[in-house]
Design an enzyme around this catalytic site. Structure first.
Site, mmCIF file in Angstrom:
data_model
loop_
_atom_site.group_PDB
_atom_site.id
_atom_site.type_symbol
_atom_site.label_atom_id
_atom_site.label_comp_id
_atom_site.label_asym_id
_atom_site.label_seq_id
_atom_site.Cartn_x
_atom_site.Cartn_y
_atom_site.Cartn_z
ATOM 1 N N VAL A 98 25.386 6.110 6.916
ATOM 2 C CA VAL A 98 25.872 7.294 7.640
ATOM 3 C C VAL A 98 24.749 8.086 8.290
ATOM 4 C CG1 VAL A 98 27.985 7.561 6.275
ATOM 5 C CG2 VAL A 98 25.861 8.715 5.528
ATOM 6 N N ASN A 124 32.357 12.362 2.289
ATOM 7 C CA ASN A 124 32.134 12.290 0.850
ATOM 8 C C ASN A 124 30.814 11.629 0.454
ATOM 9 O OD1 ASN A 124 33.147 12.107 -2.109
ATOM 10 N ND2 ASN A 124 32.720 9.979 -1.558
ATOM 11 N N SER A 176 30.297 20.739 -4.420
ATOM 12 C CA SER A 176 30.049 20.654 -5.857
ATOM 13 C C SER A 176 30.168 22.065 -6.418
ATOM 14 C CB SER A 176 28.642 20.095 -6.106
ATOM 15 O OG SER A 176 28.209 20.339 -7.432
ATOM 16 N N TYR A 189 19.354 18.945 -4.212
ATOM 17 C CA TYR A 189 20.801 18.761 -4.354
ATOM 18 C C TYR A 189 21.524 20.101 -4.235
ATOM 19 C CZ TYR A 189 25.283 17.285 -6.324
ATOM 20 O OH TYR A 189 26.619 17.032 -6.519
ATOM 21 N N LYS A 193 24.261 21.206 -1.308
ATOM 22 C CA LYS A 193 25.649 21.547 -1.634
ATOM 23 C C LYS A 193 25.974 22.996 -1.251
ATOM 24 C CE LYS A 193 26.744 17.498 -2.886
ATOM 25 N NZ LYS A 193 27.632 16.687 -2.018
#
Length: 285
Positions: A98, A124, A176, A189, A193
């Site tokens: 992607v 996703n 998340s 991360y 998010k």
């Protein structure tokens, strides 16, 4: 007189119990009706799901197919695709990174060629590499931004014309509980998010006038191939089992129904929202 009073109280209590039973039956009926309505409103729709070969993405693909949706599942060329009985005729597959330059156009082209268009886009695909503010490398930082943030933006931008033509386009991004919280040794991360939360809200504002809704999922700890190395650590798993009031981590199949709901007409007036599926962990300080 006392006997009459007791009889009246008994009668009132009986009416109360009957009312409770009727109410409970009504709620169950409404619940079944809502589920049926979701499947009916999704039947015949066309969805693109990135990261669709495993984990939450695979569960969403399976849930969509069960609801009558035709799906283009996108994942890496190295991904292991598993066959599921009854799904093959309703699932097309595209093997592509992607983050590649041509991914957005290739995904849109495949969706048009194999599905006939796009009604639902589920961004996703994601990566998670541990690292703190003093230890995360430039390479890890860039990879996580590219997969978790830039790719959803670019794929969505390319899909907008098709979602607009749909007349009722839906975008669902996977965030998340770290879209609003933070944890140790996970700065990249957490950053990505949080970015998903902001980006989805901006999409809802920009694309709402085109008839396109945008929302994001906020799973807590979920047992997936992505989280498997962490779940193998007894301390990590034990932390989440204590943190989650329900006492266990989630399975991907427990996240997918929320993606079905957000794609359905039952969520027709929900946009710009994040829905937590975390077993109550967020509120357990």
């Amino acid at each position: 007189m006392r006997a009459f009073s007791e009889l009246r109280e008994a009668s009132a209590h009986a009416r109360f119990l009957t009312s409770r039973r009727t109410s409970a039956q009504s709620r169950r009926t409404v619940g079944r009706s809502d589920i049926t309505q979701q499947n009916e409103t999704l039947s015949g729709k066309r969805a693109v799901v990135t990261g669709g070969a495993s984990g939450i993405g695979k569960a969403i693909v399976e849930a969509y197919v069960a609801a009558g949706v035709t799906v283009l599942a996108v994942d890496l060329p190295t991904a292991s695709w598993s066959s599921s009985d009854g799904l093959e005729r309703n699932v097309a597959r595209l093997a592509i990174d992607v983050t590649s330059d041509d991914a957005p156009t290739a995904i849109a082209a495949a969706a048009v060629a194999q599905l006939g268009g796009i009604d639902v886009l589920v961004n996703n695909a994601g990566v998670m590499r541990p690292g703190g503010a003093d230890s995360t490398s430039d390479a890890d930082w860039q990879v996580m931004l590219a997969v978790n943030v830039t790719a959803p933006f670019r794929i969505t931008r390319e899909a907008v014309p098709y979602l607009k033509v749909s007349g009722n386009g839906r975008i669902i991004n996977t965030g998340s509980i770290m879209s609003e919280l933070a944890g140790p040794a996970s700065i990249a991360y957490v950053t990505t998010k949080h970015a998903i939360a902001g980006m989805t809200k901006a999409m809802a504002i920009d694309l709402g006038p085109l008839g396109i809704r945008a929302n994001f999922l906020q799973p807590g700890a979920v047992e997936t191939p992505l989280s498997a190395p962490h779940m193998a650590d007894p301390q990590y798993l034990g932390f989440w089992e204590r943190k989650i009031p329900l006492g266990r981590v989630a399975q991907p199949e427990e996240i997918a129904p929320v993606a079905v709901f957000l794609a359905s007409d039952a969520a027709a007036y929900i946009s710009g929202e994040g829905l937590r599926i975390d077993g109550g962990a967020t509120y357990n300080i």
